[in-house]
Motif scaffolding. Structure first.
Motif, mmCIF file in Angstrom:
data_model
loop_
_atom_site.group_PDB
_atom_site.id
_atom_site.type_symbol
_atom_site.label_atom_id
_atom_site.label_comp_id
_atom_site.label_asym_id
_atom_site.label_seq_id
_atom_site.Cartn_x
_atom_site.Cartn_y
_atom_site.Cartn_z
ATOM 1 N N LEU A 347 0.853 -1.093 -0.100
ATOM 2 C CA LEU A 347 0.106 0.044 -0.006
ATOM 3 C C LEU A 347 0.712 1.312 -0.103
ATOM 4 C CD1 LEU A 347 -2.788 -0.938 2.436
ATOM 5 C CD2 LEU A 347 -3.127 -0.832 -0.055
ATOM 6 N N MET A 348 1.998 1.260 0.656
ATOM 7 C CA MET A 348 2.828 2.449 0.867
ATOM 8 C C MET A 348 3.397 2.601 -0.658
ATOM 9 S SD MET A 348 4.843 2.619 4.358
ATOM 10 C CE MET A 348 5.410 1.052 4.586
ATOM 11 N N GLY A 349 3.945 1.632 -1.418
ATOM 12 C CA GLY A 349 4.421 1.527 -2.699
ATOM 13 C C GLY A 349 3.490 2.209 -3.639
ATOM 14 N N THR A 350 2.192 1.381 -3.671
ATOM 15 C CA THR A 350 0.969 1.819 -4.447
ATOM 16 C C THR A 350 0.638 3.281 -4.253
ATOM 17 O OG1 THR A 350 0.053 -0.375 -4.341
ATOM 18 C CG2 THR A 350 -1.193 1.216 -5.184
ATOM 19 N N ALA A 351 0.516 3.691 -3.215
ATOM 20 C CA ALA A 351 0.373 5.490 -2.869
ATOM 21 C C ALA A 351 1.389 6.087 -3.585
ATOM 22 C CB ALA A 351 0.083 5.478 -1.284
ATOM 23 N N LEU A 396 -6.024 5.665 -13.423
ATOM 24 C CA LEU A 396 -5.093 5.965 -12.246
ATOM 25 C C LEU A 396 -5.347 4.526 -11.398
ATOM 26 C CD1 LEU A 396 -3.717 8.009 -10.231
ATOM 27 C CD2 LEU A 396 -6.150 8.632 -9.335
ATOM 28 N N LEU A 397 -6.614 4.025 -11.568
ATOM 29 C CA LEU A 397 -6.880 2.791 -10.542
ATOM 30 C C LEU A 397 -6.729 1.484 -10.969
ATOM 31 C CD1 LEU A 397 -10.199 4.247 -8.779
ATOM 32 C CD2 LEU A 397 -7.944 4.323 -7.931
ATOM 33 N N ILE A 398 -6.772 1.097 -12.279
ATOM 34 C CA ILE A 398 -6.572 -0.097 -12.764
ATOM 35 C C ILE A 398 -5.278 -0.657 -12.448
ATOM 36 C CG2 ILE A 398 -6.617 -1.342 -14.847
ATOM 37 C CD1 ILE A 398 -8.865 0.215 -16.211
ATOM 38 N N GLY A 399 -4.173 -0.015 -12.713
ATOM 39 C CA GLY A 399 -2.734 -0.543 -12.654
ATOM 40 C C GLY A 399 -2.436 -0.836 -11.201
ATOM 41 N N PRO A 400 -2.564 0.271 -10.342
ATOM 42 C CA PRO A 400 -2.478 -0.001 -8.884
ATOM 43 C C PRO A 400 -3.163 -1.102 -8.207
ATOM 44 C CG PRO A 400 -2.409 2.193 -9.357
ATOM 45 C CD PRO A 400 -2.784 1.651 -10.536
ATOM 46 N N VAL A 403 -1.859 -4.348 -9.227
ATOM 47 C CA VAL A 403 -0.462 -4.471 -8.329
ATOM 48 C C VAL A 403 -0.810 -5.062 -7.021
ATOM 49 C CG1 VAL A 403 1.523 -3.312 -7.298
ATOM 50 C CG2 VAL A 403 0.841 -3.100 -9.702
ATOM 51 N N CYS A 404 -1.847 -4.493 -6.261
ATOM 52 C CA CYS A 404 -2.211 -4.802 -5.050
ATOM 53 C C CYS A 404 -2.668 -6.148 -4.979
ATOM 54 C CB CYS A 404 -3.360 -3.941 -4.425
ATOM 55 S SG CYS A 404 -2.499 -2.321 -4.026
ATOM 56 N N PHE A 405 -3.548 -6.631 -5.964
ATOM 57 C CA PHE A 405 -4.129 -8.004 -5.917
ATOM 58 C C PHE A 405 -3.075 -8.948 -6.404
ATOM 59 C CE2 PHE A 405 -6.018 -11.419 -8.364
ATOM 60 C CZ PHE A 405 -7.043 -11.840 -7.697
ATOM 61 N N ILE A 406 -2.233 -8.725 -7.071
ATOM 62 C CA ILE A 406 -1.064 -9.877 -7.507
ATOM 63 C C ILE A 406 -0.217 -10.066 -6.537
ATOM 64 C CG2 ILE A 406 0.507 -10.487 -9.173
ATOM 65 C CD1 ILE A 406 -1.377 -9.620 -11.329
ATOM 66 N N THR A 407 0.155 -8.932 -5.814
ATOM 67 C CA THR A 407 1.351 -9.043 -4.928
ATOM 68 C C THR A 407 0.796 -9.510 -3.679
ATOM 69 O OG1 THR A 407 0.686 -6.616 -4.176
ATOM 70 C CG2 THR A 407 2.564 -6.895 -5.733
ATOM 71 N N PHE A 408 -0.703 -9.480 -3.398
ATOM 72 C CA PHE A 408 -1.017 -10.181 -2.265
ATOM 73 C C PHE A 408 -1.046 -11.684 -2.322
ATOM 74 C CE2 PHE A 408 -4.710 -12.394 -0.404
ATOM 75 C CZ PHE A 408 -4.706 -12.237 1.097
ATOM 76 N N TRP A 409 -1.458 -12.019 -3.474
ATOM 77 C CA TRP A 409 -1.349 -13.562 -3.634
ATOM 78 C C TRP A 409 0.180 -14.115 -3.753
ATOM 79 C CZ3 TRP A 409 -5.249 -16.637 -3.090
ATOM 80 C CH2 TRP A 409 -6.596 -16.026 -2.631
#
Length: 430
Positions: A347-351, A396-400, A403-409
């Protein structure tokens, strides 16, 4: 006494109450910064991926808008009002009988910036020794420049003017095939709305080049008044063409126009550019899909970075996990702690990536991206020499979010390895 107090059963930081959640988050936050350099590198990789995705998606959306504008402003417009079935059959007797009533609706809509009337017919154009099938379009010379870029595409001669009579604009490839130039006469032969032969002799007033070979090979323009006279249109037209401030306004305009057009004495339909030019929409879709494949590969690289980070963290902290399990901490709680740490970094990297990507995109959205020597070539075909990314909520939202979804898994698999540990084995391996 220590066991009966519950400390053995529920170690500090893993309670179920609000205090336990707070301690859980504090522990996760502390663990993130244990290896500051590794955590910063991981967050930097996530931030770079998110920033690149935001910028590239915005650039794609901006370039698509420029391509669509270049294509639809040559001829089709953002939307058209037609008789039902005209788009499929394009028969000359499928007309908008009262274009003035449609014009009143368009003039009253706040999102319609300009509109014009057109009439079309398929005919034969003949010079001294050559004959070709052509698409003849009657245009209003005073309104057409507000809807299309055809006036700016004239390379020889001049654009049509009111009262021109039997004068025409020809596509560059059509003029070359007919072997005619400025001022030359040629014959037009077709069928009028009344079923009678429509024929005339006209002269070449101008030659245009759109860069679209099929269009330049078959397109021919006449003044609308003269077209209606030759083809016995009796004041009717085939298309009422409109434009909006942006492509995003088209669906709203269509929703407002459709019910009003259906209530007309002779019901009409409104079609957007995607229905009029399905090939262009499919081409953009295929390009976007190929771009998404590249984006997914980028995200997978970031996901492996996250996975590597947490595998190393588990190897380094195996003895710590063994001690925690020895005092009663369950492997499920350790897994949740590791996942919390991963999501904090993500989340910090995504923000940071979203902020950086938005800043870069907004800058280039204002100044544009100059294509250098290619700019002049692009301008010849109606595409601006500077491309402007367009920052939208989806870009603005699709890419991040991906990233959040795939990095979680990606972080889940290393975290689940903790479930196979036992206190003795963890402390023994360490």
């Amino acid at each position: 006494m220590l066991f009966r107090s519950g400390i053995h059963d529920r170690p500090p930081g893993f309670g179920i109450g609000g205090c336990g959640v707070t301690v859980h988050l504090k522990m996760a936050w502390r663990n993130v910064w244990r290896n500051r350099r590794r955590s910063l590198l991981t967050m930097a990789a996530i931030a770079f991926a998110c920033a690149l995705l935001v910028f590239m998606l915005s650039f794609h959306f901006g370039s698509y808008e420029a391509m669509i504008n270049a294509a639809v402003k040559v001829h089709t417009g953002y939307f058209q009002v037609q008789a039902p079935g005209y788009q499929e059959k394009r028969e000359i007797d499928q007309v908008v009988e009262h274009p003035g009533a449609v014009a009143e609706l368009l003039a009253a809509d706040p999102d319609v910036t300009a509109y014009t009337f057109r009439a079309s017919a398929f005919s034969l154009a003949s010079s001294d020794d050559r004959t070709y099938g052509v698409s003849v379009t009657g245009i209003d010379p005073s309104r057409e420049p507000g809807v299309s870029t055809i006036r700016t595409l004239v390379r020889e001669g001049a654009f049509l003017a009111g009262g021109d009579g039997p004068q025409a604009l020809l596509g560059s490839l059509l003029a070359r095939n007919l072997r005619v130039g400025l001022g030359d006469s040629w014959t037009l032969l077709g069928q009028g709305r009344d079923g009678v032969i429509a024929a005339t002799v006209a002269t070449v007033k101008g030659i245009f080049s759109s860069g679209q070979d099929d269009f330049d090979r078959s397109a021919l323009y006449l003044p609308l008044d003269y077209f209606q006279e030759v083809y016995d249109m009796r004041g009717a037209v085939h298309e009422v063409v409109g434009v909006c401030p942006s492509l995003w306004k088209v669906p709203q305009v269509m929703r407002r126009l459709a019910p009003a057009l259906e209530r007309q004495a002779e019901p009409l339909v409104v079609l957007d550019w995607k229905a009029i030019m399905p090939g262009l929409a499919q081409g953009i879709y295929l390009d976007l899909v190929s771009g998404l494949i590249f984006y997914l590969l980028l995200i997978v690289v970031v996901a492996f970075s996250i996975m590597n980070t947490f595998l190393m963290a588990i190897f380094e902290r195996t003895r710590e996990f063994g001690v925690l399990m020895a005092i009663g901490t369950t492997t499920g709680r350790l897994t949740r702690l590791l996942l919390t740490e991963s999501m904090m970094m993500t989340l910090m990297g995504t923000a940071a990536g979203m902020a950086l990507g938005a800043a870069v995109t907004l800058y280039f959205q204002a100044v544009g991206i100059d294509f250098g020597s290619a700019s002049e070539i692009l301008r010849q075909y109606g595409i601006p020499g500077r491309m402007h990314p367009v920052l939208t909520l989806p870009s603005l939202l699709i890419g991040p979010l991906l990233v959040c979804f795939i990095t979680f898994w990606a972080a889940l698999w290393p975290a689940l390895r903790v479930r196979r540990l036992t206190p003795v084995k963890a402390m023994g391996d360490a």
